[in-house]
Scaffold this active site. Structure first.
Site, PDB file in Angstrom:
ATOM      1  N   HIS A 195      81.574  86.912 -32.684  1.00 43.51           N
ATOM      2  CA  HIS A 195      81.617  87.257 -31.263  1.00 43.51           C
ATOM      3  C   HIS A 195      83.049  87.444 -30.757  1.00 43.51           C
ATOM      4  O   HIS A 195      83.345  88.359 -29.986  1.00 43.51           O
ATOM      5  CB  HIS A 195      80.905  86.145 -30.474  1.00 43.51           C
ATOM      6  CG  HIS A 195      80.602  86.519 -29.065  1.00 43.51           C
ATOM      7  ND1 HIS A 195      81.492  86.319 -28.038  1.00 43.51           N
ATOM      8  CD2 HIS A 195      79.526  87.102 -28.512  1.00 43.51           C
ATOM      9  CE1 HIS A 195      80.963  86.755 -26.913  1.00 43.51           C
ATOM     10  NE2 HIS A 195      79.768  87.235 -27.169  1.00 43.51           N
ATOM     11  N   CYS A 221      90.867  84.063 -21.754  1.00 44.07           N
ATOM     12  CA  CYS A 221      91.171  83.274 -22.957  1.00 44.07           C
ATOM     13  C   CYS A 221      89.955  83.308 -23.865  1.00 44.07           C
ATOM     14  O   CYS A 221      88.887  82.809 -23.495  1.00 44.07           O
ATOM     15  CB  CYS A 221      91.501  81.838 -22.544  1.00 44.07           C
ATOM     16  SG  CYS A 221      91.649  80.736 -23.950  1.00 44.07           S
ATOM     17  N   VAL A 222      90.110  83.930 -25.024  1.00 36.13           N
ATOM     18  CA  VAL A 222      89.019  83.999 -25.990  1.00 36.13           C
ATOM     19  C   VAL A 222      89.401  83.123 -27.180  1.00 36.13           C
ATOM     20  O   VAL A 222      90.458  83.302 -27.784  1.00 36.13           O
ATOM     21  CB  VAL A 222      88.756  85.447 -26.457  1.00 36.13           C
ATOM     22  CG1 VAL A 222      87.412  85.521 -27.175  1.00 36.13           C
ATOM     23  CG2 VAL A 222      88.765  86.405 -25.284  1.00 36.13           C
ATOM     24  N   SER A 263      85.687  87.133 -20.416  1.00 38.57           N
ATOM     25  CA  SER A 263      86.724  88.139 -20.710  1.00 38.57           C
ATOM     26  C   SER A 263      86.146  89.533 -20.895  1.00 38.57           C
ATOM     27  O   SER A 263      86.806  90.527 -20.589  1.00 38.57           O
ATOM     28  CB  SER A 263      87.516  87.726 -21.948  1.00 38.57           C
ATOM     29  OG  SER A 263      88.290  86.591 -21.648  1.00 38.57           O
ATOM     30  N   PHE A 264      84.922  89.589 -21.402  1.00 33.11           N
ATOM     31  CA  PHE A 264      84.345  90.923 -21.613  1.00 33.11           C
ATOM     32  C   PHE A 264      84.226  91.691 -20.295  1.00 33.11           C
ATOM     33  O   PHE A 264      84.277  92.925 -20.282  1.00 33.11           O
ATOM     34  CB  PHE A 264      82.972  90.828 -22.306  1.00 33.11           C
ATOM     35  CG  PHE A 264      82.517  92.148 -22.840  1.00 33.11           C
ATOM     36  CD1 PHE A 264      83.048  92.667 -24.010  1.00 33.11           C
ATOM     37  CD2 PHE A 264      81.580  92.911 -22.143  1.00 33.11           C
ATOM     38  CE1 PHE A 264      82.668  93.911 -24.483  1.00 33.11           C
ATOM     39  CE2 PHE A 264      81.187  94.156 -22.612  1.00 33.11           C
ATOM     40  CZ  PHE A 264      81.728  94.659 -23.786  1.00 33.11           C
ATOM     41  N   GLU A 265      84.087  90.976 -19.191  1.00 32.40           N
ATOM     42  CA  GLU A 265      83.919  91.610 -17.872  1.00 32.40           C
ATOM     43  C   GLU A 265      85.265  91.980 -17.224  1.00 32.40           C
ATOM     44  O   GLU A 265      85.291  92.550 -16.126  1.00 32.40           O
ATOM     45  CB  GLU A 265      83.139  90.684 -16.930  1.00 32.40           C
ATOM     46  CG  GLU A 265      81.659  90.572 -17.246  1.00 32.40           C
ATOM     47  CD  GLU A 265      81.356  89.755 -18.490  1.00 32.40           C
ATOM     48  OE1 GLU A 265      81.966  88.684 -18.660  1.00 32.40           O
ATOM     49  OE2 GLU A 265      80.546  90.206 -19.318  1.00 32.40           O
ATOM     50  N   PHE A 316      97.741  93.283 -19.863  1.00 31.01           N
ATOM     51  CA  PHE A 316      96.866  92.555 -20.792  1.00 31.01           C
ATOM     52  C   PHE A 316      97.299  91.084 -20.891  1.00 31.01           C
ATOM     53  O   PHE A 316      98.139  90.724 -21.706  1.00 31.01           O
ATOM     54  CB  PHE A 316      96.991  93.247 -22.150  1.00 31.01           C
ATOM     55  CG  PHE A 316      96.053  92.765 -23.211  1.00 31.01           C
ATOM     56  CD1 PHE A 316      94.739  93.198 -23.255  1.00 31.01           C
ATOM     57  CD2 PHE A 316      96.503  91.898 -24.206  1.00 31.01           C
ATOM     58  CE1 PHE A 316      93.880  92.776 -24.263  1.00 31.01           C
ATOM     59  CE2 PHE A 316      95.649  91.467 -25.217  1.00 31.01           C
ATOM     60  CZ  PHE A 316      94.337  91.913 -25.238  1.00 31.01           C
ATOM     61  N   ARG A 360     100.005  77.999 -24.857  1.00 26.92           N
ATOM     62  CA  ARG A 360     100.403  79.258 -24.218  1.00 26.92           C
ATOM     63  C   ARG A 360      99.953  79.351 -22.761  1.00 26.92           C
ATOM     64  O   ARG A 360     100.027  80.417 -22.145  1.00 26.92           O
ATOM     65  CB  ARG A 360      99.810  80.430 -25.026  1.00 26.92           C
ATOM     66  CG  ARG A 360     100.453  80.553 -26.399  1.00 26.92           C
ATOM     67  CD  ARG A 360      99.575  81.291 -27.389  1.00 26.92           C
ATOM     68  NE  ARG A 360     100.254  81.439 -28.681  1.00 26.92           N
ATOM     69  CZ  ARG A 360     100.336  80.480 -29.612  1.00 26.92           C
ATOM     70  NH1 ARG A 360      99.779  79.281 -29.410  1.00 26.92           N
ATOM     71  NH2 ARG A 360     100.979  80.706 -30.748  1.00 26.92           N
ATOM     72  N   ASP A 398      82.367  80.159 -34.408  1.00 27.88           N
ATOM     73  CA  ASP A 398      81.777  80.254 -35.742  1.00 27.88           C
ATOM     74  C   ASP A 398      81.183  81.629 -36.040  1.00 27.88           C
ATOM     75  O   ASP A 398      80.762  81.886 -37.162  1.00 27.88           O
ATOM     76  CB  ASP A 398      80.657  79.212 -35.881  1.00 27.88           C
ATOM     77  CG  ASP A 398      81.216  77.804 -35.779  1.00 27.88           C
ATOM     78  OD1 ASP A 398      82.405  77.628 -36.115  1.00 27.88           O
ATOM     79  OD2 ASP A 398      80.478  76.906 -35.347  1.00 27.88           O
TER      80      ASP A 398
HETATM   81  C1  DLZ Z   1      79.984  84.523 -24.847  1.00 27.18           C
HETATM   82  C2  DLZ Z   1      81.435  84.186 -24.858  1.00 27.18           C
HETATM   83  C3  DLZ Z   1      81.982  83.393 -25.896  1.00 27.18           C
HETATM   84  C4  DLZ Z   1      81.151  82.893 -27.033  1.00 27.18           C
HETATM   85  N1  DLZ Z   1      83.273  83.042 -25.898  1.00 27.18           N
HETATM   86  C5  DLZ Z   1      84.072  83.467 -24.884  1.00 27.18           C
HETATM   87  C6  DLZ Z   1      85.437  83.114 -24.862  1.00 27.18           C
HETATM   88  O1  DLZ Z   1      85.977  82.380 -25.711  1.00 27.18           O
HETATM   89  N2  DLZ Z   1      86.182  83.567 -23.822  1.00 27.18           N
HETATM   90  C7  DLZ Z   1      85.671  84.362 -22.829  1.00 27.18           C
HETATM   91  O2  DLZ Z   1      86.416  84.756 -21.917  1.00 27.18           O
HETATM   92  N3  DLZ Z   1      84.370  84.714 -22.838  1.00 27.18           N
HETATM   93  C8  DLZ Z   1      83.557  84.281 -23.818  1.00 27.18           C
HETATM   94  N4  DLZ Z   1      82.235  84.613 -23.838  1.00 27.18           N
HETATM   95  C9  DLZ Z   1      81.695  85.381 -22.680  1.00 27.18           C
HETATM   96  C10 DLZ Z   1      81.881  86.904 -22.785  1.00 27.18           C
HETATM   97  O3  DLZ Z   1      83.212  87.282 -22.484  1.00 27.18           O
HETATM   98  C11 DLZ Z   1      80.952  87.613 -21.756  1.00 27.18           C
HETATM   99  O4  DLZ Z   1      81.130  87.024 -20.495  1.00 27.18           O
HETATM  100  C12 DLZ Z   1      79.498  87.479 -22.150  1.00 27.18           C
HETATM  101  O5  DLZ Z   1      79.298  87.964 -23.463  1.00 27.18           O
HETATM  102  C13 DLZ Z   1      78.605  88.286 -21.171  1.00 27.18           C
HETATM  103  O6  DLZ Z   1      78.942  89.651 -21.202  1.00 27.18           O
END
Ligand code: DLZ
Length: 164
Positions: free
Chosen positions: A97, A89-90, A65-67, A122, A136, A94
């Protein structure tokens, strides 16, 4: 926010503008793939239900998701699109992050909405556990992908109407 009072897949069909001339980009995160592929399926089905042609839906995948922000920016810059949807989906773990990823995407998508003339939608699930995500992603609270697709159509129609 989906709750018992707001199902993500329920909407008034007639309130959605015709989307047969629209081109929509979708960026999907591969993390929690079982969930994000369901979001993608929902989004594509809903776009097509409102007239978007299959060949006018451009799908690209990014690792997490960060990307999504980077992916969405590149789609917007390199293609002639009416809207870009991000799907991810994030799930809370624990460590803190979760908070960093969620706020990074939220801020990134907000900035893209300010920078470009097309809307960035979004479609990110931010949940405490997998059950909440499943609920969801086509489960008892509907599908966030459907909601994102409807929002993309409505917002691109909005942008188009205000330009005239
Ligand atoms: C590293 C990470 C973690 C722990 N959890 C998720 C998540 O629940 N959902 C998601 O989309 N991405 C997760 N990532 C990966 C980060 O979004 C990202 O891809 C990495 O930190 C590399 O930049």
């Amino acid at each position: 926010m989906a709750t018992a009072y707001q199902n993500l897949s329920e909407y008034d069909f007639n309130s959605v503008p015709d989307a047969s001339e629209m081109s929509i980009g979708i960026v999907v995160a591969e993390w929690n793939k079982l969930i994000t592929e369901k979001l993608l399926e929902g989004a594509c089905n809903t776009l097509e239900k409102h007239g978007v042609k299959e060949e006018n839906i451009l799908v690209e995948r990014v690792p997490g998701s960060f990307e999504l922000t980077f992916g969405a920016k590149h789609l917007a810059e390199n293609h002639n699109l009416d809207a870009v949807i991000v799907l991810g989906c994030v799930i809370q773990g624990d460590t803190p992050h979760f908070n960093y990823v969620c706020s990074g995407v939220t801020q990134g998508i907000t900035e893209l909405n300010l920078m470009y003339d097309i809307p960035f939608i979004f479609g990110l699930l931010t949940t405490e556990n997998m059950q909440q995500a499943e609920d969801r992603a086509g489960g008892r609270y509907g599908n966030k992908g459907d909601e994102a697709a409807i929002t993309a159509i409505k917002m691109s129609d909005f942008a188009c109407r205000l330009k005239k």
